[in-house]
Design a protein around this motif. Structure first.
Motif, mmCIF file in Angstrom:
data_model
loop_
_atom_site.group_PDB
_atom_site.id
_atom_site.type_symbol
_atom_site.label_atom_id
_atom_site.label_comp_id
_atom_site.label_asym_id
_atom_site.label_seq_id
_atom_site.Cartn_x
_atom_site.Cartn_y
_atom_site.Cartn_z
ATOM 1 N N LYS A 3 43.736 43.907 48.563
ATOM 2 C CA LYS A 3 44.219 42.676 47.963
ATOM 3 C C LYS A 3 45.273 43.004 46.914
ATOM 4 N N ASN A 33 43.540 36.180 38.879
ATOM 5 C CA ASN A 33 42.828 35.719 40.082
ATOM 6 C C ASN A 33 42.341 36.839 40.993
ATOM 7 N N TYR A 58 40.181 39.341 40.977
ATOM 8 C CA TYR A 58 38.808 39.806 41.109
ATOM 9 C C TYR A 58 37.870 38.783 41.728
ATOM 10 N N ARG A 59 38.332 37.598 42.015
ATOM 11 C CA ARG A 59 37.497 36.585 42.674
ATOM 12 C C ARG A 59 37.235 36.998 44.109
ATOM 13 N N ASP A 60 36.007 36.969 44.524
ATOM 14 C CA ASP A 60 35.589 37.227 45.919
ATOM 15 C C ASP A 60 35.891 38.639 46.410
ATOM 16 N N ILE A 61 36.079 39.601 45.551
ATOM 17 C CA ILE A 61 36.390 40.949 46.014
ATOM 18 C C ILE A 61 35.144 41.800 46.175
#
Length: 45
Positions: free
Chosen positions: A33, A39, A41-44
């Motif tokens: 990513k 933004n 670190y969201r959903d990683i």
């Protein structure tokens, strides 16, 4: 600078200005990513 994303993870982060590159290193380097530091670190994990 390159840092581990967390201790028990194969993920690393690279800082490029206000952006971050999240990648893994095994036999090859895989970029997971690229995005703004707000933004990325969201959903990683």
């Amino acid at each position: 600078m390159v840092y581990e994303l967390c201790e028990k993870s194969d993920y690393f982060r690279l800082r490029v200005g206000d952006y971050r590159v999240i990648f893994s290193v095994k036999e090859v380097i895989t970029i997971l990513k690229i995005g703004h530091r707000k933004n990325i670190y969201r959903d990683i994990l």
